[in-house]
Scaffold this motif. Structure first.
Motif, mmCIF file in Angstrom:
data_model
loop_
_atom_site.group_PDB
_atom_site.id
_atom_site.type_symbol
_atom_site.label_atom_id
_atom_site.label_comp_id
_atom_site.label_asym_id
_atom_site.label_seq_id
_atom_site.Cartn_x
_atom_site.Cartn_y
_atom_site.Cartn_z
ATOM 1 N N ARG A 12 1.241 -8.539 -1.181
ATOM 2 C CA ARG A 12 1.038 -8.902 0.222
ATOM 3 C C ARG A 12 1.237 -10.416 0.322
ATOM 4 N N THR B 114 0.872 -1.164 0.000
ATOM 5 C CA THR B 114 0.000 0.000 0.000
ATOM 6 C C THR B 114 0.916 1.223 0.000
ATOM 7 N N SER C 171 -5.019 -12.954 -3.940
ATOM 8 C CA SER C 171 -3.724 -13.335 -4.513
ATOM 9 C C SER C 171 -2.622 -12.593 -3.764
ATOM 10 N N GLU D 271 0.555 4.613 1.673
ATOM 11 C CA GLU D 271 0.354 5.804 2.529
ATOM 12 C C GLU D 271 1.665 6.558 2.750
ATOM 13 N N GLU E 66 -15.255 -8.243 -0.120
ATOM 14 C CA GLU E 66 -14.871 -6.837 0.061
ATOM 15 C C GLU E 66 -14.138 -6.345 -1.187
ATOM 16 N N VAL E 67 -14.805 -5.523 -1.984
ATOM 17 C CA VAL E 67 -14.186 -5.046 -3.232
ATOM 18 C C VAL E 67 -13.504 -3.690 -3.060
ATOM 19 N N GLU F 153 0.298 -13.069 1.471
ATOM 20 C CA GLU F 153 -0.829 -13.719 2.157
ATOM 21 C C GLU F 153 -0.424 -15.118 2.593
HETATM 22 N N1 LIG Z 1 -4.661 -10.195 -1.327
HETATM 23 C C1 LIG Z 1 -5.521 -9.480 -2.039
HETATM 24 N N2 LIG Z 1 -5.920 -9.921 -3.262
HETATM 25 C C2 LIG Z 1 -6.799 -9.198 -4.006
HETATM 26 N N3 LIG Z 1 -7.336 -8.023 -3.612
HETATM 27 C C3 LIG Z 1 -6.957 -7.560 -2.408
HETATM 28 C C4 LIG Z 1 -6.053 -8.242 -1.557
HETATM 29 N N4 LIG Z 1 -5.889 -7.496 -0.423
HETATM 30 C C5 LIG Z 1 -6.662 -6.403 -0.556
HETATM 31 N N5 LIG Z 1 -7.307 -6.428 -1.732
HETATM 32 C C6 LIG Z 1 -8.228 -5.419 -2.269
HETATM 33 O O1 LIG Z 1 -7.664 -4.131 -2.055
HETATM 34 C C7 LIG Z 1 -8.627 -3.303 -1.429
HETATM 35 C C8 LIG Z 1 -7.919 -2.256 -0.567
HETATM 36 O O2 LIG Z 1 -7.086 -2.925 0.369
HETATM 37 S S1 LIG Z 1 -7.148 -2.405 1.861
HETATM 38 O O3 LIG Z 1 -6.142 -3.091 2.561
HETATM 39 O O4 LIG Z 1 -8.500 -2.586 2.298
HETATM 40 N N6 LIG Z 1 -6.894 -0.818 1.823
HETATM 41 C C9 LIG Z 1 -5.687 -0.282 1.584
HETATM 42 O O5 LIG Z 1 -4.698 -0.935 1.281
HETATM 43 C C10 LIG Z 1 -5.633 1.223 1.727
HETATM 44 N N7 LIG Z 1 -4.289 1.679 1.428
HETATM 45 C C11 LIG Z 1 -6.624 1.872 0.850
HETATM 46 S S2 LIG Z 1 -5.890 2.855 -0.311
HETATM 47 C C12 LIG Z 1 -9.494 -4.261 -0.649
HETATM 48 O O6 LIG Z 1 -10.768 -3.694 -0.397
HETATM 49 C C13 LIG Z 1 -9.572 -5.453 -1.583
HETATM 50 O O7 LIG Z 1 -10.596 -5.236 -2.562
#
Ligand SMILES: Nc1ncnc2c1ncn2[C@@H]1O[C@H](COS(=O)(=O)NC(=O)[C@@H](N)CS)[C@@H](O)[C@H]1O
Length: 438
Positions: free
Chosen positions: A140, A109, A152, A111, A282-283, A142
């Motif tokens: 990430r 991310t 992913s 920030e 969660e999209v 995971e």
């Molecule tokens: N491992 C993953 N695979 C696919 N999509 C993901 C994954 N992790 C997060 N996301 C998507 O990324 C979106 C934002 O991720 S988050 O962690 O919620 N938010 C952030 O990282 C903040 N920095 C918002 S800018 C999630 O709502 C989800 O739709």
């Protein structure tokens, strides 16, 4: 595009490792290929859909006043030491050393990086409010990547960051993103419900997860049924105006994810016949986190009173590579994917029932040229294959309209138009075929 010259590696059999329908269909439709655990190649058909989703997101972010830029995927560890998240982030962070043994990381991310950009240029409250966003790959690590690109390790995220002089102004920025998310997901054919959520590693005290209801969703959610068919804010929404009534309207009905639901409150707030408890995907997620990053990183502005104060920030993410499987979970049948026109890889597929038959070939060549001239994103199945195989491919990859050209129909000057979603078929005079698809 002629299918005989495209690259569409559809699979006959259902890949055994795929547990949910969207993962199975994305593999079978030749959209993605797994390269390693949680790492995917986006094959041409899948990539085309991903870019259509990206364009909708950019349009709605820009409409809400956000400004697009692009930051690198690799970030300096020192930046993350400033915010204190370098150690706190844990094993999900992929840490890298370069040839000079300098510490980097593959950004999960942004920030810290966007705050660094902001503090390098902005000094005065007169330059606020400001919202900067990018659409960039994240990593990430995971612990259990699964369900294809739903969860992913490398994934494509739109992440926007808002900068304001104070909390009141930052809450207005939050509302602009909240409203833009309502529009964005609905334009992709998704009903995404904003639900109060935990803030987790991002931080802050105000956050909503935008959840698409689906049996295969990873989290349990609880909400009021009236949220499911509420009309979204129009294209004429004034983002400079007061958006509080819209946000209040969408947050006055109970909706919460399992990690913050209060069952007593839920049962008290929602009459029994209106209670929806389901699984959700969660999209997207929105966060307000004030000065969590600007304080330690000294991202300050000089106010009207001449005093320096740290800016109030929020961040707003959408997982593009999670949106695609979410759309498929919400829109498929036994024959395959049913893409909403707004994100379909092609708007229509022209099917030649008898490749090699002169009348069919020339009628198809003419239609193909006219459709392309009309600006229709057309796939022409010109392969020398049996009709059944062509129908199966068209149904599997989920193109909204099928224009079917056969010798019998041509004799009466007609082609057949099939609507993938409803299954309806209608005979259309050859001369009207193109206008029917416009
Ligand atoms: N491992 C993953 N695979 C696919 N999509 C993901 C994954 N992790 C997060 N996301 C998507 O990324 C979106 C934002 O991720 S988050 O962690 O919620 N938010 C952030 O990282 C903040 N920095 C918002 S800018 C999630 O709502 C989800 O739709």
């Amino acid at each position: 595009m002629r299918l005989s010259r495209y690259f569409l590696p559809v699979l006959r059999e259902v890949p055994k490792e795929a547990e949910i329908v969207s993962h199975r269909l994305m593999l079978r439709a030749g959209m993605i290929r797994q390269q390693a655990s949680g790492l995917y190649s986006w094959l041409p058909l899948g990539y085309k859909v991903l870019m259509k989703v990206q364009r909708i997101i950019e349009e709605e972010q820009n409409r809400a006043g956000a400004i697009e830029l692009l930051m690198p995927t690799i970030q300096s560890a020192d930046l993350w030491r400033e915010s204190g998240r370098y150690d706190a982030y844990g094993k999900e962070m992929l840490r890298i050393e370069d040839r000079h043994e300098r510490e980097f990381l593959y950004g999960p991310t942004n920030e810290e990086m966007i705050t660094d950009i902001f503090r390098s240029y902005v000094r005065s409250y007169k330059d606020l409010p400001l919202n900067l966003y990018h659409i960039q790959w994240k990593f990430r690590d995971e612990v259990r990547p699964r369900f294809g690109t739903m969860r992913s390790r490398e994934f494509l995220m739109k992440d926007a960051y808002s900068f304001d002089e104070d909390k009141d102004s930052a809450v207005k920025a939050y509302r602009r993103m909240f409203v833009s998310y309502l529009r964005t997901f609905r334009r992709m054919g998704l009903t995404a419900i904003p639900m109060r959520a935990e803030t987790g590693p991002i931080g802050g005290d105000l956050s909503h997860e935008f959840i698409v209801l689906a049996d295969t969703g990873e989290s349990a959610v609880f909400c009021h049924a009236d949220l499911l068919d509420k009309p979204i804010p129009g294209i004429d929404t004034d983002y400079e105006g007061d958006l509080q009534p819209i946000v209040d309207d969408w947050t006055s009905l109970y909706a919460a994810t399992e990690d913050i639901v209060d069952m007593a409150e839920y049962e008290q707030a929602v009459p029994e016949e209106k209670r929806v408890s389901a699984r959700g995907i969660e999209v997207g997620q929105t966060f307000y986190f004030g000065t969590k990053y600007s304080e330690p990183m000294k991202a300050n502005v000089t106010g009207a009173d001449g005093k320096d104060t740290p800016v109030h920030m929020g961040s707003y993410g959408i997982g593009l590579t999670r949106v695609l499987p979410a759309i498929i979970e919400a829109s498929h049948d036994d024959d395959g994917i049913i893409w909403p026109v707004s994100v379909a890889p092609f708007e229509a597929v022209l099917i030649n029932l008898k490749a090699g038959d002169d009348a069919c070939n020339s009628a198809c060549e003419e239609l193909y040229a006219e459709l392309a001239d009309a600006g229709i994103d057309i796939l022409y199945d010109d392969r020398d294959q049996a009709a059944g195989a062509k129908f199966a491919t068209a149904d599997l990859v989920g193109i909204p309209y099928q224009l079917i050209v056969g010798p019998r129909g041509l004799k009466s000057g007609e082609v057949e138009l099939k609507h993938r979603k409803s299954g309806e078929r209608e005979a259309v005079p050859l001369a009207e075929a193109v206008s029917r698809l416009k």
